[in-house]
Design a protein around this motif. Structure first.
Motif, short mmCIF file in Angstrom:
data_model
loop_
_atom_site.label_atom_id
_atom_site.label_comp_id
_atom_site.label_asym_id
_atom_site.label_seq_id
_atom_site.Cartn_x
_atom_site.Cartn_y
_atom_site.Cartn_z
N ARG A 2 0.82 -1.21 0.00
CA ARG A 2 0.00 0.00 0.00
C ARG A 2 0.86 1.26 0.00
NH1 ARG A 2 -4.11 0.50 3.22
NH2 ARG A 2 -4.45 -1.73 3.39
N SER A 3 2.12 1.16 0.42
CA SER A 3 3.00 2.33 0.45
C SER A 3 3.60 2.65 -0.91
CB SER A 3 4.12 2.10 1.47
OG SER A 3 4.85 0.92 1.17
N ASN A 4 3.36 1.80 -1.91
CA ASN A 4 3.92 2.02 -3.25
C ASN A 4 3.19 3.18 -3.93
OD1 ASN A 4 4.64 1.78 -6.07
ND2 ASN A 4 5.25 -0.32 -5.66
N THR A 5 3.93 4.21 -4.31
CA THR A 5 3.33 5.40 -4.92
C THR A 5 3.36 5.37 -6.45
OG1 THR A 5 5.43 6.59 -4.74
CG2 THR A 5 3.86 6.85 -2.93
N GLY A 6 3.94 4.32 -7.03
CA GLY A 6 3.98 4.20 -8.48
C GLY A 6 5.18 4.92 -9.07
N TYR A 7 6.32 4.25 -9.13
CA TYR A 7 7.56 4.90 -9.54
C TYR A 7 8.02 4.50 -10.94
CZ TYR A 7 9.27 0.41 -7.75
OH TYR A 7 9.45 -0.93 -7.50
N MET A 8 7.23 3.68 -11.63
CA MET A 8 7.59 3.24 -12.97
C MET A 8 6.70 3.91 -14.02
SD MET A 8 10.16 1.18 -12.63
CE MET A 8 10.82 -0.43 -12.19
N ASP A 9 6.96 3.64 -15.31
CA ASP A 9 6.11 4.17 -16.38
C ASP A 9 4.69 3.62 -16.25
OD1 ASP A 9 8.31 5.50 -17.49
OD2 ASP A 9 8.84 3.77 -18.73
N LEU A 10 4.60 2.31 -16.03
CA LEU A 10 3.32 1.63 -15.83
C LEU A 10 3.34 0.97 -14.46
CD1 LEU A 10 2.94 -0.13 -19.31
CD2 LEU A 10 1.97 2.06 -18.60
N ASN A 11 2.27 1.15 -13.70
CA ASN A 11 2.23 0.63 -12.34
C ASN A 11 0.93 -0.11 -12.09
OD1 ASN A 11 4.71 2.05 -10.94
ND2 ASN A 11 3.69 3.62 -12.18
N TRP A 12 1.05 -1.39 -11.76
CA TRP A 12 -0.11 -2.19 -11.36
C TRP A 12 0.07 -2.47 -9.87
CZ3 TRP A 12 -0.82 -8.07 -12.56
CH2 TRP A 12 -2.05 -8.50 -12.04
N ILE A 13 -0.61 -1.69 -9.06
CA ILE A 13 -0.50 -1.79 -7.60
C ILE A 13 -1.85 -2.23 -7.05
CG2 ILE A 13 0.23 -0.63 -5.49
CD1 ILE A 13 2.31 -0.59 -7.77
N ASP A 14 -1.87 -3.33 -6.32
CA ASP A 14 -3.12 -3.85 -5.76
C ASP A 14 -2.93 -4.16 -4.27
OD1 ASP A 14 -5.53 -4.96 -5.15
OD2 ASP A 14 -5.36 -6.67 -6.51
N PRO A 15 -3.18 -3.17 -3.40
CA PRO A 15 -3.00 -3.39 -1.96
C PRO A 15 -3.94 -4.44 -1.38
CG PRO A 15 -3.18 -1.05 -2.48
CD PRO A 15 -3.60 -1.80 -3.70
N ASP A 16 -5.00 -4.79 -2.10
CA ASP A 16 -5.93 -5.80 -1.61
C ASP A 16 -5.45 -7.22 -1.87
OD1 ASP A 16 -7.77 -3.92 -0.64
OD2 ASP A 16 -8.70 -3.71 -2.62
N ALA A 17 -4.44 -7.37 -2.71
CA ALA A 17 -3.90 -8.70 -2.99
C ALA A 17 -3.10 -9.19 -1.79
CB ALA A 17 -3.01 -8.66 -4.23
N GLY A 18 -3.25 -10.46 -1.46
CA GLY A 18 -2.52 -11.01 -0.32
C GLY A 18 -1.04 -11.17 -0.58
N SER A 19 -0.64 -11.18 -1.84
CA SER A 19 0.76 -11.33 -2.21
C SER A 19 0.94 -10.88 -3.65
CB SER A 19 1.21 -12.80 -2.08
OG SER A 19 0.49 -13.62 -2.99
N THR A 20 2.16 -10.52 -4.01
CA THR A 20 2.44 -10.20 -5.41
C THR A 20 2.34 -11.47 -6.25
OG1 THR A 20 3.87 -8.35 -4.78
CG2 THR A 20 4.17 -9.24 -6.99
N SER A 21 2.61 -12.62 -5.65
CA SER A 21 2.48 -13.88 -6.37
C SER A 21 1.05 -14.11 -6.85
CB SER A 21 2.94 -15.04 -5.49
OG SER A 21 4.34 -14.98 -5.26
N GLU A 22 0.06 -13.65 -6.10
CA GLU A 22 -1.33 -13.76 -6.54
C GLU A 22 -1.57 -12.93 -7.80
OE1 GLU A 22 -4.47 -13.54 -3.50
OE2 GLU A 22 -2.89 -13.73 -2.00
N MET A 23 -0.95 -11.76 -7.86
CA MET A 23 -1.09 -10.91 -9.04
C MET A 23 -0.43 -11.56 -10.25
SD MET A 23 -0.24 -7.31 -7.08
CE MET A 23 -0.54 -6.24 -8.49
N VAL A 24 0.75 -12.14 -10.04
CA VAL A 24 1.45 -12.82 -11.13
C VAL A 24 0.65 -14.04 -11.59
CG1 VAL A 24 3.51 -14.18 -11.69
CG2 VAL A 24 3.73 -11.98 -10.50
N TYR A 25 0.06 -14.75 -10.66
CA TYR A 25 -0.77 -15.92 -11.01
C TYR A 25 -1.91 -15.50 -11.95
CZ TYR A 25 -4.18 -19.69 -10.46
OH TYR A 25 -5.10 -20.69 -10.69
N ALA A 26 -2.57 -14.39 -11.63
CA ALA A 26 -3.66 -13.90 -12.47
C ALA A 26 -3.14 -13.48 -13.85
CB ALA A 26 -4.35 -12.72 -11.79
N LEU A 27 -1.98 -12.84 -13.88
CA LEU A 27 -1.39 -12.41 -15.14
C LEU A 27 -1.03 -13.62 -16.01
CD1 LEU A 27 -0.33 -9.86 -16.68
CD2 LEU A 27 1.88 -10.29 -15.61
N LEU A 28 -0.44 -14.63 -15.40
CA LEU A 28 -0.06 -15.83 -16.15
C LEU A 28 -1.30 -16.59 -16.65
CD1 LEU A 28 2.89 -17.12 -13.93
CD2 LEU A 28 3.04 -16.06 -16.20
#
Length: 319
Positions: free
Chosen positions: A109-135
């Motif tokens: 949740r502390s990520n303010t978006g420091y890249m050109d494109l930012n997919w930030i989801d503070p509701d996700a339990g882990s970044t691995s869950e986000m990668v799982y959805a992407l894959l």
């Protein structure tokens, strides 16, 4: 930023470079290595940068030997995973500037978006869950190694499905990974039931010296470089002590101060019900999640302890 946009950028890349944060944990390694395999399965060259040595209880996992230390010259897309700020990107934040397009995938949740494109989801339990959805959007089946790493990221960052970020989709993902044939029992044994005796000695010392504040609602302990030298324990295996203090019935929040080189302490914060530890970490220049956060503070033990207690008081009183 939608994940469809992220996937489109990856599919149009000539060479992707993936990185995560220094002092990697299960979610950092799980997300970056699983995505790296997925990108290569699309026929796109992909380099995964090494964030440093993996924790001892993760060194049995596959793919670690594939990580590299150098930024390839032809890389055009740089993706940082599970890193809440640019300064945390390993092995060198300066590598970010060498790519034509930069992407961040993260759940802090502390990520303010420091890249050109930012997919930030503070509701996700882990970044691995986000990668799982992407894959899943690629329609390519997961390999055994991908499934194992995604499960490691999921089970560690949700605290074995105990943390507040755990959702129904977390359990659905776990069920799908079981269907991929992961050796869940072996992963659990390696992660949670293989503590060396030297680490237990450090754990015991942390509990014995714990100090309680705020009518026993706050528990604090510390580890010095001398402790590590004396016990021979690993500094990356201290979460059991932090969690044991938090799990005391009267305790709402636990704090562990771990001495680093150069007169600094790494501060780990955990809470159970109402204290936003990410706000405390932010006061001290760090960040994280609602119930799990951290920062690095300069000073000797007493100075750092005073700073942490002052920041805690400020946030606690405001809630």
């Amino acid at each position: 930023m939608s994940r469809s946009r992220i996937l489109a950028e990856i599919q149009n890349a000539k060479h992707c470079v993936l990185a995560t944060h220094f002092q990697p944990d299960g979610d950092a390694l799980g997300s970056v290595l699983a995505l790296g395999e997925g990108i290569r399965a699309m026929g796109i060259p992909c380099t995964v940068l090494s964030p440093g040595e993996a924790p001892a209880n993760l060194q049995f996992m596959p793919l670690l030997s594939l990580m590299q230390n150098e930024m390839p010259e032809d890389a055009d897309v740089f993706i940082a995973l599970d890193a809440a700020e640019a300064a945390r990107v390993a092995p060198d934040p300066a590598f970010i500037q060498k790519a034509k397009r930069t992407i961040c995938i993260d759940h802090h949740r502390s990520n303010t978006g420091y890249m050109d494109l930012n997919w930030i989801d503070p509701d996700a339990g882990s970044t691995s869950e986000m990668v799982y959805a992407l894959l899943a959007d690629t329609k390519n089946p997961l390999t055994a190694a991908q499934a194992a790493w995604l499960y490691v990221g999921l089970v560690t960052d949700t605290g074995r499905f105990l943390y507040s970020g755990t959702s129904a989709s977390s359990h659905t993902m776990a069920a799908a990974l079981f269907d991929c044939g992961i050796d869940r029992d072996e992963i659990h044994r390696r992660l949670f039931q293989s503590q060396p005796k030297r680490d237990f000695e450090l754990y015991r010392q942390c509990l014995e010296r714990a100090v309680f504040y705020r009518n026993d609602q706050l528990a604090l302990s510390w580890i010095t470089l001398s402790d590590l030298k004396k016990t021979g324990a690993s500094s990356d295996q201290t979460d059991p002590a932090l969690h044991a203090l938090r799990d005391i019935e009267e305790v709402e929040m636990s704090v562990l101060l771990k001495e680093q080189e150069d007169a600094q302490f790494k501060v780990s914060l955990r809470s159970k019900r109402f204290v936003d530890v990410s706000a405390i970490a932010a006061h001290l220049g760090g960040g994280g999640h609602l119930r799990a956060a951290g920062c690095t503070v300069t000073g000797d033990l007493e100075t750092v302890r005073a700073k942490v207690l002052a920041a805690t008081d400020a946030v606690w009183k405001a809630q």
